[in-house]
Design a protein around this motif. Sequence first.
Motif, mmCIF file in Angstrom:
data_model
loop_
_atom_site.group_PDB
_atom_site.id
_atom_site.type_symbol
_atom_site.label_atom_id
_atom_site.label_comp_id
_atom_site.label_asym_id
_atom_site.label_seq_id
_atom_site.Cartn_x
_atom_site.Cartn_y
_atom_site.Cartn_z
ATOM 1 N N GLY A 199 -38.541 31.996 21.378
ATOM 2 C CA GLY A 199 -39.081 30.718 21.043
ATOM 3 C C GLY A 199 -39.110 29.774 22.223
ATOM 4 O O GLY A 199 -39.511 30.115 23.328
ATOM 5 N N VAL A 200 -38.687 28.588 21.948
ATOM 6 C CA VAL A 200 -38.728 27.494 22.923
ATOM 7 C C VAL A 200 -37.836 27.797 24.132
ATOM 8 O O VAL A 200 -38.228 27.558 25.278
ATOM 9 N N PHE A 201 -36.651 28.341 23.878
ATOM 10 C CA PHE A 201 -35.745 28.652 24.986
ATOM 11 C C PHE A 201 -36.333 29.731 25.892
ATOM 12 O O PHE A 201 -36.193 29.672 27.109
ATOM 13 N N ASP A 202 -36.981 30.714 25.277
ATOM 14 C CA ASP A 202 -37.586 31.779 26.077
ATOM 15 C C ASP A 202 -38.654 31.230 27.016
ATOM 16 O O ASP A 202 -38.737 31.620 28.179
ATOM 17 N N LYS A 203 -39.481 30.316 26.498
ATOM 18 C CA LYS A 203 -40.515 29.693 27.328
ATOM 19 C C LYS A 203 -39.879 28.858 28.437
ATOM 20 O O LYS A 203 -40.318 28.895 29.587
ATOM 21 N N ALA A 204 -38.864 28.086 28.076
ATOM 22 C CA ALA A 204 -38.176 27.266 29.077
ATOM 23 C C ALA A 204 -37.617 28.153 30.185
ATOM 24 O O ALA A 204 -37.799 27.870 31.375
ATOM 25 N N PHE A 205 -36.955 29.237 29.784
ATOM 26 C CA PHE A 205 -36.366 30.138 30.766
ATOM 27 C C PHE A 205 -37.444 30.768 31.642
ATOM 28 O O PHE A 205 -37.287 30.877 32.858
ATOM 29 N N GLU A 206 -38.554 31.154 31.023
ATOM 30 C CA GLU A 206 -39.663 31.758 31.770
ATOM 31 C C GLU A 206 -40.192 30.790 32.835
ATOM 32 O O GLU A 206 -40.350 31.168 34.005
ATOM 33 N N TYR A 207 -40.459 29.554 32.443
ATOM 34 C CA TYR A 207 -41.004 28.580 33.389
ATOM 35 C C TYR A 207 -39.994 28.214 34.466
ATOM 36 O O TYR A 207 -40.340 28.088 35.649
ATOM 37 N N LEU A 208 -38.747 28.041 34.071
ATOM 38 C CA LEU A 208 -37.724 27.686 35.053
ATOM 39 C C LEU A 208 -37.453 28.829 36.029
ATOM 40 O O LEU A 208 -37.225 28.593 37.219
ATOM 41 N N SER A 209 -37.484 30.054 35.539
ATOM 42 C CA SER A 209 -37.282 31.206 36.422
ATOM 43 C C SER A 209 -38.407 31.306 37.445
ATOM 44 O O SER A 209 -38.161 31.576 38.627
ATOM 45 N N LYS A 210 -39.623 31.082 37.008
ATOM 46 C CA LYS A 210 -40.763 31.094 37.934
ATOM 47 C C LYS A 210 -40.633 29.952 38.948
ATOM 48 O O LYS A 210 -40.901 30.124 40.137
ATOM 49 N N CYS A 211 -40.221 28.790 38.460
ATOM 50 C CA CYS A 211 -39.980 27.641 39.340
ATOM 51 C C CYS A 211 -38.948 27.994 40.407
ATOM 52 O O CYS A 211 -39.164 27.742 41.598
ATOM 53 N N LEU A 212 -37.838 28.594 39.986
ATOM 54 C CA LEU A 212 -36.785 28.983 40.929
ATOM 55 C C LEU A 212 -37.314 29.976 41.954
ATOM 56 O O LEU A 212 -37.027 29.855 43.146
ATOM 57 N N GLU A 213 -38.105 30.913 41.493
ATOM 58 C CA GLU A 213 -38.686 31.908 42.400
ATOM 59 C C GLU A 213 -39.552 31.233 43.472
ATOM 60 O O GLU A 213 -39.418 31.520 44.665
ATOM 61 N N ILE A 214 -40.411 30.313 43.062
ATOM 62 C CA ILE A 214 -41.288 29.609 44.004
ATOM 63 C C ILE A 214 -40.478 28.754 44.962
ATOM 64 O O ILE A 214 -40.705 28.765 46.182
ATOM 65 N N LEU A 215 -39.517 27.989 44.410
ATOM 66 C CA LEU A 215 -38.695 27.122 45.262
ATOM 67 C C LEU A 215 -37.920 27.932 46.291
ATOM 68 O O LEU A 215 -37.819 27.541 47.462
ATOM 69 N N THR A 216 -37.379 29.054 45.871
ATOM 70 C CA THR A 216 -36.614 29.897 46.791
ATOM 71 C C THR A 216 -37.513 30.443 47.896
ATOM 72 O O THR A 216 -37.121 30.462 49.070
ATOM 73 N N GLN A 217 -38.717 30.849 47.529
ATOM 74 C CA GLN A 217 -39.663 31.359 48.529
ATOM 75 C C GLN A 217 -40.096 30.257 49.493
ATOM 76 O O GLN A 217 -40.196 30.478 50.697
ATOM 77 N N GLN A 218 -40.382 29.075 48.979
ATOM 78 C CA GLN A 218 -40.939 28.000 49.790
ATOM 79 C C GLN A 218 -39.882 27.198 50.554
ATOM 80 O O GLN A 218 -40.125 26.765 51.677
ATOM 81 N N LEU A 219 -38.744 26.970 49.915
ATOM 82 C CA LEU A 219 -37.736 26.084 50.502
ATOM 83 C C LEU A 219 -36.463 26.807 50.920
ATOM 84 O O LEU A 219 -35.649 26.256 51.653
ATOM 85 N N GLY A 220 -36.274 27.993 50.407
ATOM 86 C CA GLY A 220 -35.044 28.725 50.677
ATOM 87 C C GLY A 220 -33.997 28.411 49.620
ATOM 88 O O GLY A 220 -34.154 27.520 48.787
ATOM 89 N N GLU A 221 -32.930 29.158 49.676
ATOM 90 C CA GLU A 221 -31.843 29.000 48.701
ATOM 91 C C GLU A 221 -31.076 27.697 48.920
ATOM 92 O O GLU A 221 -30.597 27.092 47.976
#
Length: 168
Positions: free
Chosen positions: A1-23
């Motif tokens: 449900g809602v948590f799954d979508k939140a986790f999906e979007y946040l995980s993608k966000c983390l992936e992009i931020l890590t690639q672009q800005l680093g850990e």
Amino acid sequence: GVFDKAFEYLSKCLEILTQQLGEDHLLTAAAHMSIAMVQHAQGLLPEAMKSYDKSLEIKIRLVGDTHLDVASAYNNIGGVYLDEGDHKKALAFYEKCLEITVRAVGEDHPEVAKTYKNMGLVYWGMEVHETALECYQKDLDITTRAVGEEHMDVAATRMNMGVVYKSQ
């Protein structure tokens, strides 16, 4: 449900931020924190703790261990320990949060009140009623000064105090 979508979007966000800005970036730490909050809300406490710890580790490296962002992380970690029933660890993290927050913003601030409220929950869970009431009274005093007598936060603290008195 809602948590799954939140986790999906946040995980993608983390992936992009890590690639672009680093850990080692505050936005990356914020993404870890947001993921932890979703996991915590789902009751996935070990996963939430891992994500909170990662966020905390980054924040300490970048801003030091006396920054309000670090205090917030300690507060959230305390919440996981509280939900796990580990009152001593929860209290230790809330005390760290309180120390940093008071040093940063002074004793008379809503963030300080929130930490006293959380400490009150811990002491109530430990059945140390007098100390729970002392924490709730500090929360009540600060919150009342900050938002007025008729605010919902004041009502919530009064309810917490009533529950403690009832359970004595």
